[in-house]
Design a protein around this motif. Structure first.
Motif, PDB file in Angstrom:
ATOM      1  N   ARG A   1       0.854  -1.185   0.000  1.00  0.00           N
ATOM      2  CA  ARG A   1       0.000   0.000   0.000  1.00  0.00           C
ATOM      3  C   ARG A   1       0.894   1.240   0.000  1.00  0.00           C
ATOM      4  O   ARG A   1       1.870   1.300   0.747  1.00  0.00           O
ATOM      5  N   TYR A   2       0.601   2.177  -0.830  1.00  0.00           N
ATOM      6  CA  TYR A   2       1.334   3.448  -0.806  1.00  0.00           C
ATOM      7  C   TYR A   2       0.498   4.486  -1.532  1.00  0.00           C
ATOM      8  O   TYR A   2      -0.439   4.151  -2.257  1.00  0.00           O
ATOM      9  N   SER A   3       0.865   5.741  -1.326  1.00  0.00           N
ATOM     10  CA  SER A   3       0.162   6.778  -2.059  1.00  0.00           C
ATOM     11  C   SER A   3       1.056   7.986  -2.312  1.00  0.00           C
ATOM     12  O   SER A   3       1.421   8.274  -3.433  1.00  0.00           O
ATOM     13  N   CYS A   4       1.480   8.669  -1.246  1.00  0.00           N
ATOM     14  CA  CYS A   4       2.115   9.986  -1.437  1.00  0.00           C
ATOM     15  C   CYS A   4       3.579   9.925  -1.858  1.00  0.00           C
ATOM     16  O   CYS A   4       4.086  10.844  -2.468  1.00  0.00           O
ATOM     17  N   ARG A   5       4.271   8.887  -1.531  1.00  0.00           N
ATOM     18  CA  ARG A   5       5.715   8.712  -1.764  1.00  0.00           C
ATOM     19  C   ARG A   5       6.577   9.715  -1.012  1.00  0.00           C
ATOM     20  O   ARG A   5       7.722   9.954  -1.372  1.00  0.00           O
ATOM     21  N   MET A   6       6.036  10.392  -0.028  1.00  0.00           N
ATOM     22  CA  MET A   6       6.858  11.384   0.673  1.00  0.00           C
ATOM     23  C   MET A   6       6.550  11.480   2.163  1.00  0.00           C
ATOM     24  O   MET A   6       6.609  12.554   2.743  1.00  0.00           O
ATOM     25  N   GLY A   7       6.224  10.354   2.774  1.00  0.00           N
ATOM     26  CA  GLY A   7       6.081  10.327   4.228  1.00  0.00           C
ATOM     27  C   GLY A   7       4.958  11.183   4.762  1.00  0.00           C
ATOM     28  O   GLY A   7       5.060  11.729   5.855  1.00  0.00           O
ATOM     29  N   VAL A   8       3.872  11.290   4.008  1.00  0.00           N
ATOM     30  CA  VAL A   8       2.774  12.143   4.449  1.00  0.00           C
ATOM     31  C   VAL A   8       1.483  11.345   4.662  1.00  0.00           C
ATOM     32  O   VAL A   8       0.736  11.591   5.605  1.00  0.00           O
ATOM     33  N   CYS A   9       1.225  10.352   3.785  1.00  0.00           N
ATOM     34  CA  CYS A   9      -0.078   9.686   3.850  1.00  0.00           C
ATOM     35  C   CYS A   9      -0.109   8.572   4.904  1.00  0.00           C
ATOM     36  O   CYS A   9      -1.184   8.197   5.357  1.00  0.00           O
ATOM     37  N   GLY A  10       1.044   8.031   5.273  1.00  0.00           N
ATOM     38  CA  GLY A  10       1.080   6.979   6.292  1.00  0.00           C
ATOM     39  C   GLY A  10       0.685   5.604   5.783  1.00  0.00           C
ATOM     40  O   GLY A  10       0.356   4.723   6.555  1.00  0.00           O
ATOM     41  N   SER A  11       0.710   5.392   4.456  1.00  0.00           N
ATOM     42  CA  SER A  11       0.249   4.112   3.901  1.00  0.00           C
ATOM     43  C   SER A  11       1.312   3.024   3.880  1.00  0.00           C
ATOM     44  O   SER A  11       0.988   1.851   3.899  1.00  0.00           O
ATOM     45  N   CYS A  12       2.575   3.402   3.751  1.00  0.00           N
ATOM     46  CA  CYS A  12       3.593   2.413   3.365  1.00  0.00           C
ATOM     47  C   CYS A  12       4.413   1.883   4.534  1.00  0.00           C
ATOM     48  O   CYS A  12       5.533   1.415   4.318  1.00  0.00           O
ATOM     49  N   GLY A  13       3.863   1.931   5.760  1.00  0.00           N
ATOM     50  CA  GLY A  13       4.585   1.375   6.904  1.00  0.00           C
ATOM     51  C   GLY A  13       4.800  -0.115   6.707  1.00  0.00           C
ATOM     52  O   GLY A  13       3.861  -0.834   6.349  1.00  0.00           O
TER      53      GLY A  13
ATOM     54  N   ALA B   1       8.310   2.783   3.842  1.00  0.00           N
ATOM     55  CA  ALA B   1       9.131   2.352   2.704  1.00  0.00           C
ATOM     56  C   ALA B   1       9.551   3.544   1.846  1.00  0.00           C
ATOM     57  O   ALA B   1      10.635   3.560   1.273  1.00  0.00           O
ATOM     58  N   CYS B   2       8.695   4.570   1.770  1.00  0.00           N
ATOM     59  CA  CYS B   2       9.001   5.708   0.896  1.00  0.00           C
ATOM     60  C   CYS B   2      10.022   6.650   1.516  1.00  0.00           C
ATOM     61  O   CYS B   2      10.612   7.481   0.839  1.00  0.00           O
ATOM     62  N   ASN B   3      10.202   6.513   2.830  1.00  0.00           N
ATOM     63  CA  ASN B   3      11.033   7.465   3.571  1.00  0.00           C
ATOM     64  C   ASN B   3      12.384   6.847   3.918  1.00  0.00           C
ATOM     65  O   ASN B   3      13.163   7.452   4.628  1.00  0.00           O
TER      66      ASN B   3
END
Ligand code: SF4
Ligand code: SF4
Ligand code: FES
Lengths: 256, 146
Positions: free
Chosen positions: A57-69, A79-81
């Protein structure tokens, strides 16, 4: 000059498809890594070059949406950060956040966290509810009053803290660091008058006092929220309340 | 709608060891739990043993005391003392943390984010040193002086 050379790094990835797999397994893919690439970039490369069925799961790619933990080399991170070479130059292991059920591959079901977050009433509670209809007024707040809760309001609900918490690991009913930290975010807000309403929700078995300051939550938090600190400050309010010393100066309504 | 099929990934007791970094506070967290369980076990055994005096009289009590003076039980006594030193001193650290005294107030987080873990670290180190000193003194008292 930046380093543009590639190196091959094995990514060991947790795989689980509820439709076909009885148990999870891991698969290893070779990722061509260049300086600056994030773990999210690595997963994209696996999906395009090796296995299109890999899910996360991911969305913003910049540590803002909280999806990619996710769990990256044993630690809950975004993962994006997270740059691959900052974690390891030898091998990367990726798994879904523990302490949450897995929907598929690297996708955890965060619903239990959202439910508990809602349970602590994460909004400003006023004794006089009709105030919210008076749109010509506002609550004034000094910079110091703002600073008292601002740090805790940066939470992006990524769930990393919940995955790292040892109490969460053994107590399925524990409210957990994310909801508990948000309870204090509102308690520390000079506009909020919800202490009495939140008290029974926090002061119960598997509530606020089940936190024993393992402090993992604060160490993994990618936004500097420091949930362990918020939880201890909330405990302090509860103890002060118990001995009749809790004082809170709430903002009143002013003309806007 | 199809039933949602999910995989349980709660770490359980493994989560006390996994799920994060192995920082200094995590060792204290685990030690606190283990020593707490040890002290409760000791307390129950203690009640059991001392109640033999009330229910069984001297005939049971005297030989029992003779057995408890052996080297094996001395080692046990030392472990109880060590557990007490760790649990008691770390307990004081936890009380200071839980009252928000050792954690510090809210800050404006700037990367790399400092956390309250750093604020309480000197306290964690102090109580650990004190516990170590007490344990050494206890060992001297139990194994050498007596
Ligand atoms: S407190 Fe930090 S780690 Fe926990 S959900 Fe919020 S942002 Fe993520
Ligand atoms: S400080 Fe509390 S909430 Fe945070 S990881 Fe430890 S036990 Fe969990
Ligand atoms: S993709 Fe939004 S936080 Fe990582």
């Amino acid at each position: 000059m930046s380093d543009t050379s590639f190196r091959n790094i094995p990514f060991t990835v947790f795989r689980y498809n509820p439709q076909t797999d009885a148990t999870p397994h891991v698969e290893t893919y070779t990722v061509k890594v260049q300086s600056g690439m994030t773990v999210l970039d690595g997963l994209h490369q696996i999906k395009s070059d090796h296995d299109a069925s890999l899910s996360w799961r991911y969305s913003c790619r910049m540590g803002v949406c909280g999806s990619c933990g996710m769990l990256i080399n044993g630690r809950a991170m975004l993962a994006c950060n997270t740059q691959i070479l900052d974690v390891s130059t030898i091998a990367i292991a990726v798994a879904p956040l523990p302490n949450f059920p897995v929907i598929r591959d690297l996708v955890p079901d965060l619903e239990s966290m959202f439910v508990r977050h809602k349970e602590i009433k994460p909004w400003i509670i006023r004794k006089d509810e009709s105030e919210s209809d008076r749109l010509d007024r506002e609550y004034s707040q000094s910079p110091e009053q703002l600073e008292a809760y601002l740090q805790f309001s940066y939470c992006i609900k990524c769930g990393c803290c919940m995955a790292a918490c040892p109490t969460m690991a053994t107590d399925a009913e524990y409210l957990g660091p994310q909801p508990l930290a948000q309870a204090y975010r509102y308690e520390a807000d000079s506009r909020d008058q919800g202490f009495e309403e939140r008290k029974p929700i926090l002061d119960k078995d598997s509530g606020l006092f089940s936190c024993h300051y393992g402090s993992e939550c604060s160490v993994v938090c990618p936004k500097g929220v420091d949930p362990a600190k918020a939880i201890q400050l909330m405990k302090r309010q509860m103890v002060l309340d118990l001995i009749g010393l809790r004082r809170k100066k709430c903002s009143g309504l002013h003309h806007g | 709608m199809a039933e949602k099929k999910e995989l349980d990934r709660r770490l359980g007791i493994k989560g006390w060891a996994l799920g994060g970094r192995w920082g200094f506070e995590r060792y204290l967290y685990t030690l606190h739990r283990i020593t707490g369980l040890g002290l409760v076990t000791y307390f129950l055994l203690h009640i059991l043993v001392t109640s033999t005096r009330a229910f069984g009289g001297r005939a049971i009590w005297d030989p029992l005391m003779g057995t408890l003076g052996s080297g094996f039980f001395k080692a046990g006594e030392f472990l109880v003392f060590a557990g007490f030193a760790i649990h008691g001193l770390n307990g004081i650290r936890l009380i200071l943390i839980e009252l928000g005294i050792a954690t510090g107030k809210a800050i404006e987080p700037e990367y790399p984010y400092p956390t309250s873990v750093g604020n309480q670290r000197p306290l964690a180190i102090t109580v650990s040193i004190l516990a170590a000193v007490l344990i050494v003194l206890g060992a001297y008292n139990i194994f050498i002086a007596h």
